[in-house]
Design a protein around this motif. Sequence first.
Motif, PDB file in Angstrom:
ATOM      1  N   PHE A  30       0.889  -1.166   0.000  1.00  0.00           N
ATOM      2  CA  PHE A  30       0.000   0.000   0.000  1.00  0.00           C
ATOM      3  C   PHE A  30       0.922   1.209   0.000  1.00  0.00           C
ATOM      4  O   PHE A  30       1.665   1.422   0.955  1.00  0.00           O
ATOM      5  N   VAL A  31       0.924   1.954  -1.077  1.00  0.00           N
ATOM      6  CA  VAL A  31       1.895   3.035  -1.246  1.00  0.00           C
ATOM      7  C   VAL A  31       1.183   4.373  -1.417  1.00  0.00           C
ATOM      8  O   VAL A  31       0.239   4.479  -2.199  1.00  0.00           O
ATOM      9  N   PHE A  32       1.665   5.356  -0.656  1.00  0.00           N
ATOM     10  CA  PHE A  32       1.159   6.723  -0.852  1.00  0.00           C
ATOM     11  C   PHE A  32       2.074   7.456  -1.812  1.00  0.00           C
ATOM     12  O   PHE A  32       3.297   7.346  -1.704  1.00  0.00           O
ATOM     13  N   LEU A  33       1.462   8.200  -2.713  1.00  0.00           N
ATOM     14  CA  LEU A  33       2.216   9.057  -3.625  1.00  0.00           C
ATOM     15  C   LEU A  33       1.931  10.478  -3.164  1.00  0.00           C
ATOM     16  O   LEU A  33       0.800  10.938  -3.258  1.00  0.00           O
ATOM     17  N   VAL A  34       2.928  11.132  -2.608  1.00  0.00           N
ATOM     18  CA  VAL A  34       2.648  12.467  -2.077  1.00  0.00           C
ATOM     19  C   VAL A  34       3.536  13.519  -2.735  1.00  0.00           C
ATOM     20  O   VAL A  34       4.590  13.201  -3.307  1.00  0.00           O
ATOM     21  N   ASN A 195      -3.705  14.420   1.796  1.00  0.00           N
ATOM     22  CA  ASN A 195      -4.173  14.356   3.181  1.00  0.00           C
ATOM     23  C   ASN A 195      -3.037  13.959   4.123  1.00  0.00           C
ATOM     24  O   ASN A 195      -2.699  12.793   4.300  1.00  0.00           O
ATOM     25  N   GLU A 196      -2.470  14.982   4.721  1.00  0.00           N
ATOM     26  CA  GLU A 196      -1.294  14.830   5.577  1.00  0.00           C
ATOM     27  C   GLU A 196      -1.591  13.943   6.789  1.00  0.00           C
ATOM     28  O   GLU A 196      -0.807  13.047   7.126  1.00  0.00           O
ATOM     29  N   ILE A 225       8.028  16.021   4.917  1.00  0.00           N
ATOM     30  CA  ILE A 225       6.948  15.540   4.022  1.00  0.00           C
ATOM     31  C   ILE A 225       5.736  16.453   4.150  1.00  0.00           C
ATOM     32  O   ILE A 225       5.129  16.850   3.154  1.00  0.00           O
ATOM     33  N   SER A 226       5.429  16.843   5.391  1.00  0.00           N
ATOM     34  CA  SER A 226       4.304  17.759   5.594  1.00  0.00           C
ATOM     35  C   SER A 226       4.548  19.050   4.837  1.00  0.00           C
ATOM     36  O   SER A 226       3.642  19.590   4.193  1.00  0.00           O
TER      37      SER A 226
END
Lengths: 248, 294
Positions: A30-34, A195-196, A225-226
């Motif tokens: 499960f990977v977030f792309l931010v 969505n941080e 990252i934020s």
Amino acid sequence: MIEFRHVKKMYERKEVAVDNVSFSIHEGEFVFLVGPSGAGKSTLIKMMYKDEKPSSGKIFMFGTPIHRLRVSKLRRNIGVVLQDFHSSLLKKKTAYENVAFVLKQQGKSPSFVKKEARKALTKLGLADKMHKFPHQLSGGEQQRVAIARAIVNNPKIIICDEPLGDLDSENARNVMKYLNVLNQEGATIVMSTHNEEIVKEENKRIIIVQDGVVQSQEEWNMSTISGIMNGNVPLSPIDDMLGEGENS
Amino acid sequence: MKLFWIVILWISETFTGLIRNMWGNATAVLLTVACLTLFSVSYVVGLNATYFSKTLDNKIEIRVDIKDDVTTYKKYEKKILNLKGVSDIQFVSKETAYKKMEKEMADNAEVLHAVGENPFQAQFIVRVDNPSQIDGIVTQIKALHIHEDVQYGKEYVEKLISFTKTIQRIGYAVTVLAGIFTIYIVTNVIKYNIDKRQDELKIKHLTGAGMLTIRLPFILEALVITLFAGVCVYELFVWGYGKVEEIIRDMITYAPLLPKEGVLNDLFFPLLIISLGIGLLGSFISTQRFIAKY
């Protein structure tokens, strides 16, 4: 499962959206792309379901170069969820009809359509909302209908482009709960998000995209990252570290 | 089995689309009916013109009024019959010509009697194989110097045929223009139907529906519109041709018109092909231009 090798995407007028991007996503991840707006997240997502073609480099889906896969075949084997559930659901069809629509297009028999559409909606906690029209559902419920539609083919990969974008935090968490269940059942999930809070809470692998380039996750801390997600973008991890040093 | 359910889906989507844009589709049907009527009228005029010219071809004859001093009829009869292109020759004596006219005039024969002496010439009635050779045959007959006068209706026939063919050509030109206009209308009606279903198309694209599955309902919609128009025009001819034939026959008893059954048989396939062609072309242009491709 998904592999990008030195992928570059240039739009007209030579605008570079994605530059020399390489990464792999393995089965069951499960990977977030931010990244900030305009960083190239949506371009990466669109290239995964062949809505955009790379200008150079190679993309592999299920181990096969994506250019060898027929778009219709690829999309039947992945589920795509977009941010704008308002327009992605058919307003004159009920939740059940919206999900069944996909299977009908593939020539599935009515009994199969009925069984699978009900199953998908039940999995997303919408068993009692099957016959409601989109305007009778909350934003979170509508997005869950869109997810049910994406998973009705039992895809191994689910690609979500900002699925929480239009949701309040409660609905966003609720949607995340169901995506986690699908991930636990074996689906590989790639999700771009702003969505941080969710990114912090979920503690999943993060791929950071900045100015069309993928940054190495290991070199970033959560506060950086934020900063990136809020558009307060340092130039590189080294600059970031130097900045921290000067401040301290 | 999969194909069966896909076909059911196509049919249901086709009729859903037709109902959703009922007025637009009705307009397209009307315009297609107008275009196909123009085509059919031109086509039927053409069929009748051809039939008419063939009928006249068979009736074309050369009438040679023989000089009074010529008596060796048999000799010249043989000579003319041996000319290339002559199929038949008939000698009509002065007396026979007089009696024939007397019979035709019946109650008014007194007028003929009042003339006194037999005013008719002996005649050769010459029939030819092919009307296009008639000029050459007439020249050869004239070279025999036995004629008082030579008459044949070629010029009249040619003018008539040329007039009919001009009408036919104008009809076809109008049909082509009307056809282009109808294709434009069908293209726009299908474009409108595509626009109305953009949401569905987006989801179909996103979930991997095949291009044929996406496009076919629109193509079928156009075909239903133009085929329905074709059926209307055919029915119009089934009903109307007999009536027009009757009216013309009231005016010209022996008008050489093709019988209704023959006309309907000859019209069926061209009408079917034109109807399908307009539908296919209109929907092809629309689906190519207005449905996003993978």
